[in-house]
Design an enzyme around this catalytic site. Structure first.
Site, PDB file in Angstrom:
ATOM      1  N   HIS A   1       0.844  -1.214   0.018  1.00  0.00           N
ATOM      2  CA  HIS A   1      -0.147   0.053   0.264  1.00  0.00           C
ATOM      3  C   HIS A   1       0.849   1.210  -0.054  1.00  0.00           C
ATOM      4  O   HIS A   1       0.311   2.292  -0.236  1.00  0.00           O
ATOM      5  CB  HIS A   1      -0.882   0.055   1.161  1.00  0.00           C
ATOM      6  CG  HIS A   1      -1.997  -1.077   1.189  1.00  0.00           C
ATOM      7  ND1 HIS A   1      -3.209  -0.769   0.566  1.00  0.00           N
ATOM      8  CD2 HIS A   1      -1.848  -2.455   1.202  1.00  0.00           C
ATOM      9  CE1 HIS A   1      -3.898  -1.874   0.593  1.00  0.00           C
ATOM     10  NE2 HIS A   1      -3.178  -2.864   0.983  1.00  0.00           N
TER      11      HIS A   1
ATOM     12  N   ASP B   1       3.616   9.402  -1.183  1.00  0.00           N
ATOM     13  CA  ASP B   1       2.400   8.739  -0.672  1.00  0.00           C
ATOM     14  C   ASP B   1       2.055   7.471  -1.631  1.00  0.00           C
ATOM     15  O   ASP B   1       1.998   7.834  -2.991  1.00  0.00           O
ATOM     16  CB  ASP B   1       1.063   9.659  -0.739  1.00  0.00           C
ATOM     17  CG  ASP B   1       0.052   9.490   0.293  1.00  0.00           C
ATOM     18  OD1 ASP B   1       0.052   8.192   0.612  1.00  0.00           O
ATOM     19  OD2 ASP B   1      -0.552  10.486   1.036  1.00  0.00           O
TER      20      ASP B   1
END
Ligand code: F6P
Length: 459
Positions: free
Chosen positions: A158, A363
């Site tokens: 992730h 991110d």
């Protein structure tokens, strides 16, 4: 039909009505995949016991079976707070300056993976597919193989994967990456992170890459990009529900001028200092005084990790300074809130905001950007400012205004552009973004990954 075994550090099964948007998209997608195929969601209970017993707490929530295990206090300290969040998290977010390379953390990380694999292995039946999530459990497949598990095992990261030159700053990096050769499919959020991983394998392990296929030490693994989405239609609906309406009205009635919103876990990777400084630069243009407010929601997280305490102190100081510099008796430029909100309330706040501001320095994806878009009023949508250093930027560059969060001037100029943007351009940009969210939502994401895993041969 083969069952699905989901493995993640936290087990976030929705506890209310399943798909009313009040639960995170990932939890909903995994739950619905688990419901379709049957299976178990396995992970840490979130609790620290005096000692690790391996006792499994089996539960059923909304038709899904969960199996969780308590870790012991030292596990939580050295595996979760330690190796996962003080070593891997900073390295994976390009912050080797913040990484703690402590041998005990590494040892405990390996030990926790081993004991979790030992607990999980007996629950796996022949033909089941295993899907491991995130940086906490990178060695899980290799540990399961050692327990005799020959099933298909996939891994989805992730977070970002750092460039080769940064990755080699991690002591024993090769020992960690070698464990990944036990997976059949490895998924990344964006091509950038996937390419960094493949580059590492080529440089450090003589890996050979052929499109999505990586061959190393006689093993061939599929390494592909699966950009995670949200359940856009459900979130859009949530944004018009009664709780969202109420928080929309509260925000519009009580906040002065146009609203710029940021919603982030309080984490140094989110670029909050840069965000505040960029906004401060905007306020140097006097025309914006009393015409705009930055509403920053930042619930504290990982409070036991020192770098998180430090960033919190810095933000307290900086928000105070900016408010001191610019506030008037009837206006506060930054409303900085250190608390989390329920998703329906957040949806209303997003809808009330004229600009959504995402400034992450790095991110994996950034789902706030997607939720901001989904929550907008199609007849009067706001504008998304999105850091080019997020996985989401690769998908949303046509409708969002991309920014470099390291440049205060770029943030200020782009905020000015967004706050002045006319209805037609806002609507056109929003439509592009919203269509993109629906073209590949979180259910497509889960289905695509599982399809790839199904296609892999059992080891
Ligand atoms: O990928 C990062 C992540 O695992 C997210 O999936 C999640 O939102 C966040 O970190 C939660 O962090 P923690 O479990 O440490 O609170």
């Amino acid at each position: 039909m083969s069952r699905l075994i989901v493995v993640s550090n936290r087990v976030n099964v929705p506890r209310g009505r399943e798909n009313d948007g009040a639960q995170g998209g990932l939890a909903v997608a995994l739950t619905s995949a688990l419901k379709k195929s049957g299976g178990i969601w396995f992970g840490w209970s979130g609790k620290a016991a005096e000692s690790f017993t391996g006792a499994v707490d089996y539960q059923r929530h909304g038709g899904v079976a969960t199996a969780t295990v308590d870790l012991d206090e030292q596990d939580v300290e050295e595996y979760y707070n330690g190796y996962a969040n003080r070593t891997l998290w900073p390295v994976f977010h390009y912050r080797i300056d913040l990484a703690d390379f402590d041998r005990e953390f590494g040892r405990r990380y390996e030990a926790v993976n081993k004991k979790m694999a030992g607990t999980l292995a007996p629950m796996i039946d022949p033909g089941d597919m295993v899907w491991v999530h995130d940086y906490h459990f990178i060695p899980m497949a290799s540990d399961l193989r050692a327990e005799g598990v020959a099933n298909r095992i996939g891994f989805f990261l992730h977070t970002p994967w750092p460039p080769h030159r940064l990755m080699v700053a991690l002591p024993y990096h090769r020992r960690l990456v070698e464990t990944m050769l036990a997976y059949d499919v490895i998924g990344f959020q964006s091509d950038e992170w996937r390419e960094s991983f493949l580059h590492y394998c080529e440089r450090e392990m003589d890996g050979e890459v052929d499109g999505e296929w990586l061959t190393v030490e006689g093993r061939t693994i599929r390494c592909a990009t699966f950009p995670i989405g949200i359940d856009a239609k459900v979130f859009a609906k949530l944004a018009t529900g009664p709780d969202a309406q109420a928080s929309y009205v509260r925000a519009r009635d009580n906040v002065t001028g146009q609203i710029i919103v940021g919603v982030d876990r309080l984490d140094y990777s989110k670029g909050l200092i840069e965000r505040f400084n960029g906004y401060r630069k905007l306020l140097e243009r006097e025309e914006w005084l009393k015409k705009v407010t930055l509403l920053q929601i930042a619930p504290p997280s990982r409070g036991e990790v020192p770098a998180y305490g430090e960033i919190r102190d810095q933000l307290d100081m900086l928000s105070g300074r900016i408010n001191g510099e610019h506030a008037r008796v009837d206006w506060v430029p930054i409303r900085y809130v250190n608390k989390g909100y329920a998703r329906p309330e957040l949806a209303g706040i997003f809808r009330a905001a004229h600009v959504g501001l995402v400034t992450s320095l790095r991110d994996g994806m950034n789902l706030v950007a997607k939720e901001y878009v989904a929550a907008q009023d199609p007849e009067d949508p706001g504008v998304l400012l999105l850091s080019r250093f997020t996985g989401a930027a690769a998908q949303m560059e046509d409708g969002a205004l991309l920014i470099n969060p390291h440049s205060q001037l770029d943030i200020a100029k782009t905020l000015d552009q967004a706050l002045r943007m006319g209805w037609e351009e806002r609507k056109e940009r929003w439509q592009t973004l919203y269509d993109g969210l629906n073209a590949y939502d979180v259910h497509h994401w889960a289905a695509d990954f599982l399809e790839a895993l199904k296609g892999a041969d059992e080891a």
